[in-house]
Design a protein around this motif. Structure first.
Motif, mmCIF file in Angstrom:
data_model
loop_
_atom_site.group_PDB
_atom_site.id
_atom_site.type_symbol
_atom_site.label_atom_id
_atom_site.label_comp_id
_atom_site.label_asym_id
_atom_site.label_seq_id
_atom_site.Cartn_x
_atom_site.Cartn_y
_atom_site.Cartn_z
ATOM 1 N N UNK A 110 0.775 -1.217 0.139
ATOM 2 C CA UNK A 110 -0.022 0.121 -0.012
ATOM 3 C C UNK A 110 0.908 1.195 0.080
ATOM 4 N N UNK A 111 1.886 1.287 -0.721
ATOM 5 C CA UNK A 111 2.796 2.520 -0.975
ATOM 6 C C UNK A 111 2.083 3.567 -1.921
ATOM 7 N N UNK A 112 1.969 4.712 -1.259
ATOM 8 C CA UNK A 112 0.986 5.833 -1.997
ATOM 9 C C UNK A 112 1.777 6.578 -3.227
ATOM 10 N N UNK A 113 3.198 6.884 -2.776
ATOM 11 C CA UNK A 113 3.935 7.881 -3.515
ATOM 12 C C UNK A 113 4.414 7.072 -4.973
ATOM 13 N N UNK A 114 4.035 7.731 -5.986
ATOM 14 C CA UNK A 114 4.442 7.098 -7.332
ATOM 15 C C UNK A 114 5.957 7.324 -7.209
ATOM 16 N N UNK A 115 6.642 8.397 -6.860
ATOM 17 C CA UNK A 115 8.089 8.933 -6.909
ATOM 18 C C UNK A 115 8.734 7.501 -6.037
ATOM 19 N N UNK A 116 8.070 7.473 -4.772
ATOM 20 C CA UNK A 116 8.661 6.342 -4.279
ATOM 21 C C UNK A 116 8.837 4.973 -4.901
ATOM 22 N N UNK A 117 7.578 4.641 -5.147
ATOM 23 C CA UNK A 117 7.535 3.349 -6.080
ATOM 24 C C UNK A 117 8.656 3.376 -7.285
ATOM 25 N N UNK A 118 8.724 4.518 -7.864
ATOM 26 C CA UNK A 118 9.810 4.456 -9.164
ATOM 27 C C UNK A 118 11.358 4.472 -8.430
ATOM 28 N N UNK A 119 11.484 5.043 -7.303
ATOM 29 C CA UNK A 119 12.838 4.944 -6.884
ATOM 30 C C UNK A 119 12.950 3.492 -6.061
ATOM 31 N N UNK A 120 11.918 2.812 -5.562
ATOM 32 C CA UNK A 120 12.367 1.374 -5.425
ATOM 33 C C UNK A 120 12.808 0.545 -6.515
ATOM 34 N N UNK A 121 12.111 0.739 -7.672
ATOM 35 C CA UNK A 121 12.674 0.101 -8.861
ATOM 36 C C UNK A 121 13.847 0.304 -9.256
ATOM 37 N N UNK A 122 14.365 1.663 -9.227
ATOM 38 C CA UNK A 122 15.528 1.998 -9.299
ATOM 39 C C UNK A 122 16.555 1.392 -8.327
ATOM 40 N N UNK A 123 16.576 1.402 -7.134
ATOM 41 C CA UNK A 123 17.196 0.488 -6.125
ATOM 42 C C UNK A 123 17.160 -1.023 -6.618
ATOM 43 N N UNK A 124 16.239 -1.437 -6.986
ATOM 44 C CA UNK A 124 16.209 -2.815 -6.954
ATOM 45 C C UNK A 124 16.954 -3.266 -8.347
ATOM 46 N N UNK A 125 16.886 -2.222 -9.302
ATOM 47 C CA UNK A 125 17.732 -2.645 -10.526
ATOM 48 C C UNK A 125 19.225 -2.609 -10.145
ATOM 49 N N UNK A 126 19.615 -1.548 -9.241
ATOM 50 C CA UNK A 126 20.826 -1.515 -8.816
ATOM 51 C C UNK A 126 21.676 -2.656 -8.271
ATOM 52 N N UNK A 127 20.856 -3.355 -7.471
ATOM 53 C CA UNK A 127 21.166 -4.519 -6.661
ATOM 54 C C UNK A 127 20.597 -5.929 -7.195
ATOM 55 N N UNK A 128 20.319 -5.976 -8.508
ATOM 56 C CA UNK A 128 19.838 -7.009 -9.243
ATOM 57 C C UNK A 128 18.660 -7.873 -8.463
ATOM 58 N N UNK A 129 17.918 -7.303 -7.770
ATOM 59 C CA UNK A 129 16.843 -7.786 -6.844
ATOM 60 C C UNK A 129 15.893 -8.659 -7.872
ATOM 61 N N UNK A 130 15.501 -9.858 -7.218
ATOM 62 C CA UNK A 130 14.829 -10.920 -7.978
ATOM 63 C C UNK A 130 13.541 -10.449 -8.632
ATOM 64 N N UNK A 131 12.685 -9.605 -7.681
ATOM 65 C CA UNK A 131 11.420 -9.501 -8.034
ATOM 66 C C UNK A 131 10.913 -8.332 -7.120
ATOM 67 N N UNK A 132 9.780 -7.490 -7.561
ATOM 68 C CA UNK A 132 8.989 -6.564 -6.930
ATOM 69 C C UNK A 132 7.708 -6.716 -6.881
ATOM 70 N N UNK A 133 6.939 -7.134 -5.758
ATOM 71 C CA UNK A 133 5.336 -6.969 -5.726
ATOM 72 C C UNK A 133 5.011 -6.004 -5.312
ATOM 73 N N UNK A 134 3.971 -5.431 -5.991
ATOM 74 C CA UNK A 134 3.487 -4.292 -5.911
ATOM 75 C C UNK A 134 1.782 -4.802 -5.384
ATOM 76 N N UNK A 135 1.571 -4.288 -4.109
ATOM 77 C CA UNK A 135 0.172 -4.747 -3.546
ATOM 78 C C UNK A 135 -0.974 -3.514 -2.945
ATOM 79 N N UNK A 136 -1.982 -3.959 -2.992
ATOM 80 C CA UNK A 136 -2.916 -2.876 -2.487
ATOM 81 C C UNK A 136 -3.154 -1.847 -3.362
ATOM 82 N N UNK A 137 -3.076 -0.685 -2.722
ATOM 83 C CA UNK A 137 -3.064 0.530 -3.417
ATOM 84 C C UNK A 137 -2.057 0.912 -4.259
#
Length: 181
Positions: free
Chosen positions: A33-60
C-alpha cells in the motif's frame, strides 16, 4: 590519483537483455500500500542497482506504466521483474509456502536490528515495506517470519520508504556478497 568522473559509456551497464539474464540477488521486495509514485519509481531503481529478483506491488500501490513512476525509475520498470497482487497477506502466505522467508521492515516488538540481522545465503528472502503514513499493515507484520528494524538514533524515528529500501537492500546485498566470498 585521478578523480575524473566516469562517463556513462565507461560504466559497463547491462542492457535490458543482459539484466534479465543475469543471476539475481535472492531478495524479493513487497510494497504494501505505498502511495507515492515517486517512491515506487525509486524502489524500482534501487532494485535494479542490486539485481533484486522481483518486486510485488500490493493493495493501492500503483503500477507501471505511469509517468511519475517512470520519471524516478529511469527505465528500471523494464529491467526488474514485477507483479501486482491485490492482497499482501495472501502473497505473504504464498511466498512462505514456497520456502521464502518474509520479513517486515518495521518498528515492532521483537524486531531484529538490521545491523544484527543475518540473511540465510541459501534462502530467498522477501522484505515488506509499508505505507508512508501507517507502515506495514499489522496483519502482514504478524504473518511475517520476522521483523527487521533500521536502527535510528535521532528524534524522528522515521525514514522515507525509498531511503529505507536503499538502506535495507544495500545491507542485505552486502551481507549476501560476503557470504559468497
Amino acid at each position: 590519483m585521478e578523480k575524473r568522473k566516469l562517463r556513462n559509456s565507461e560504466l559497463d551497464r547491462k542492457s535490458i537483455d543482459q539484466f534479465k539474464e543475469a543471476k539475481k540477488t535472492p531478495i524479493i521486495v513487497i510494497l504494501d500500500n505505498v502511495r507515492s509514485l515517486n517512491n515506487i519509481g525509486s524502489v524500482f531503481r534501487t532494485a535494479d542497482a542490486f539485481l533484486i529478483q522481483k518486486i510485488y506491488l500490493c493493495g493501492i500501490t500503483a503500477q507501471p506504466p505511469h509517468k511519475d513512476i517512470q520519471k524516478t525509475a529511469l527505465g528500471a520498470t523494464e529491467t526488474v521483474s514485477w507483479e501486482y497482487v491485490e492482497d499482501s497477506i495472501e502473497l505473504v502466505e504464498k511466498l512462505k509456502k514456497e520456502g521464502i522467508k518474509v520479513y517486515s521492515i518495521e518498528q515492532a516488538e521483537g524486531s531484529v536490528m538490521l545491523n544484527d540481522f543475518k540473511p540465510a545465503s541459501e534462502t530467498t528472502c522477501a522484505v515488506v515495506f509499508g505505507n508512508e503514513v501507517k507502515g506495514v499493515q499489522q496483519k502482514v507484520v504478524s504473518a511475517s517470519d520476522g521483523v527487521i528494524e533500521i536502527p535510528q538514533l535521532g528524534s524522528k524515528h522515521s525514514l522515507n520508504i525509498s531511503v529505507s529500501t536503499g538502506v535495507v537492500l544495500w545491507d542485505l546485498f552486502s551481507k549476501l556478497q560476503l557470504a559468497q566470498d
